[in-house]
Design an enzyme around this catalytic site. Sequence first.
Site, PDB file in Angstrom:
ATOM      1  CE  LYS A 124      -4.114  -1.992   2.158  1.00 38.39           C
ATOM      2  NZ  LYS A 124      -3.668  -3.382   2.161  1.00 38.39           N
ATOM      3  CD  GLU A 208      -4.653   5.581   3.114  1.00 33.61           C
ATOM      4  OE1 GLU A 208      -5.866   5.321   3.266  1.00 33.61           O
ATOM      5  OE2 GLU A 208      -4.003   5.242   2.124  1.00 33.61           O
ATOM      6  CG  HIS A 243     -12.507  -1.261   8.171  1.00 33.21           C
ATOM      7  ND1 HIS A 243     -12.806   0.050   7.887  1.00 33.21           N
ATOM      8  CD2 HIS A 243     -12.113  -1.279   9.466  1.00 33.21           C
ATOM      9  CE1 HIS A 243     -12.594   0.794   8.959  1.00 33.21           C
ATOM     10  NE2 HIS A 243     -12.184   0.005   9.935  1.00 33.21           N
ATOM     11  NE  ARG A 299      -7.215 -10.100  -3.122  1.00 33.04           N
ATOM     12  CZ  ARG A 299      -8.412  -9.622  -2.850  1.00 33.04           C
ATOM     13  NH1 ARG A 299      -9.416  -9.941  -3.637  1.00 33.04           N
ATOM     14  NH2 ARG A 299      -8.621  -8.831  -1.811  1.00 33.04           N
TER      15      ARG A 299
END
Length: 668
Positions: A124, A208, A243, A299
Amino acid sequence: MAHPALYRRFRKLLIANRGEIAVRVIKTARAMGIKTVAVYSEADRNAMHVALADEAVLLGPARARDSYLNIERLIAAARQTGAEAVHPGYGFLSENAEFAQACAEAGLVFVGPTPAMMTAMGSKSGSKALMEKAGVPLVPGYHGEAQDEAMLAKEADRIGFPVLVKASAGGGGRGMRVVNAAAELPAALTSAKREAKAAFGDDRMLIEKYVQNPRHIEVQIVGDSHGNLVSLFERECTLQRRHQKVVEEAPSPTLDAAQREAVCAAARRAAGAVNYVGAGTIEFVSDGKDVFFIEMNTRLQVEHPVTELITGVDLVEWQLRVAFGEKLPLKQDEIRLNGHAIEVRVYAENPAKNFMPSVGRITTWRLPEQSGGLRIDAGYCEGDAVSPYYDAMLAKMIAWAPTREAAIARLDRGLEETDVRGIVTNVAFLSALVTHPSVGANTIDTGFIERELQALTAASPAAGELELCAAVAAILADEQVKSAGEPVSPWRNSGWMPVGTRQRVFVFRDRAGGEPQTITLSYGDGGSTLVIAEHAWSFTQAASGRGGFDLVLDGLKSHVVAMVDGHELYLRTRNGRFDLHWIDPFGGEDEEQGGEDKIVAPLPGTVVALLAEVGETLEKGAPILTLEVMKMEQTLRAPFAGVLKAIKCKVGDIVQEGVELAEVEPSA
């Protein structure tokens, strides 16, 4: 451009996965004339994917690290069977560059991107830097290598709370925490790092800015080894819990045509930054005005069927053709959007108990026919065992229709016609969710489920007169079936008497609560009558061939699905689903007694943290310890205010369901 030697035609494919996705890949491979090899753990010996494949290889014990995450054993399985290629599915090793490299070194085609692409986009933090160079919009955050707590705390302060702490190497909601204030950060980091390490073998974190009232938008892309790259429109996955996606739909009901083209163009730039080959997804978060890049999943996604239904493209087939070294079948301007599709994930979990995973054997598996725009991708069937070792998803139900409203209605009808027994599922929760007015109006964000959880998980209504009558009819039908092999006698027919009438009294207790209710059956030469209190109905029943029977009360016909297991009854009527207990008319039944002072393992799992000390005074709901169950952490809490009398486990212990872990002594 990817090296062409990495992609070539093959005739035998090993699927390095299990469950629904393994079944999905096997079906497309078979249609393309490709032989398939399944792999399985000891817990999956009798699994559906094992039965469907042409060959199957035992990897090892149930724990994923000893089976589905064991690269050496997977490569050995491919060599043993002569497989020429490996499809990783999703989850497990699907985004593991080391596995992709091991396949390449073993001379196996990896159905997916190269290890270099996976490394570049799978991290990430690394991918953020690439996206910045490519001009893809980013959420403000910290993606650096320094991982000490002081640095992470400093960066969180710089970004400004609330922030989102998440694993750099993974996805699926694991290793992710929302932190609203600086004081919450140390505990969130400790928990997220531990979960990330267990799930991905990597506990690096990034931070973030947490976008308030966010929406989740993602774009499906596919690239080939000849430099062609296309997007197949977007999906919206805003309805999430912890999430993790719960509902996915395509196209997004939030974007207009101009916004759709802009986000798809940004996704193509993102994938083009690494000359991407294979199927992948570029994920964005939206604040209602702008979109920001979150990450790329290198993927196939769980939710890929909604894209397939609106485009007519078989994405697994495209994956395999790209792995053959072929060019993409369609160019960008040849891909058309048609209608609307929506998907839900059916899980073995109990929404009424904080979505606790449910394990056991599936005694009944009745799903609706796949017709009229309804599609079901399942990895289980009746008789299969759901184990505690893997993700709890049983199936995906997907509906297509010309409009969003019609697709939601078709999906809800499919959920209504679903009956799974032996384990607890989230089917009723999903039905309540997709029919919620705010979902229909698209006035949602990623926090919607948590805010509406109480309403979405409300207890079923108490069984009414229809259900009590249906329960009697179900018992009579069950008794007739069980006596079918015995000599025919009119005395067994509840509606027949030579003269006069007889009565039979039934007493039921609704598992949802309430007092026992009595219903009386009167039968004889004048037909059958059911009486509750002072109300009487004439009744008849007949099999309908739809997995149940038609019950006629005073001329009004109702379809009922019923299952009788001894004195336990499951009913599905027009009013919902009901669990009733038929009380033994000869007595002797007592309510179950529970020892609430003892904290027991709700499912098999691993103790990962002790959160209280013996002798400590606890408030009701205070955390005592944390178990890792099905790759997710479950915190066990004090059932009432008191003193922690004993802890009977330690960190690292693997415990079985029902094992006593701690004991709380009530306050005087």
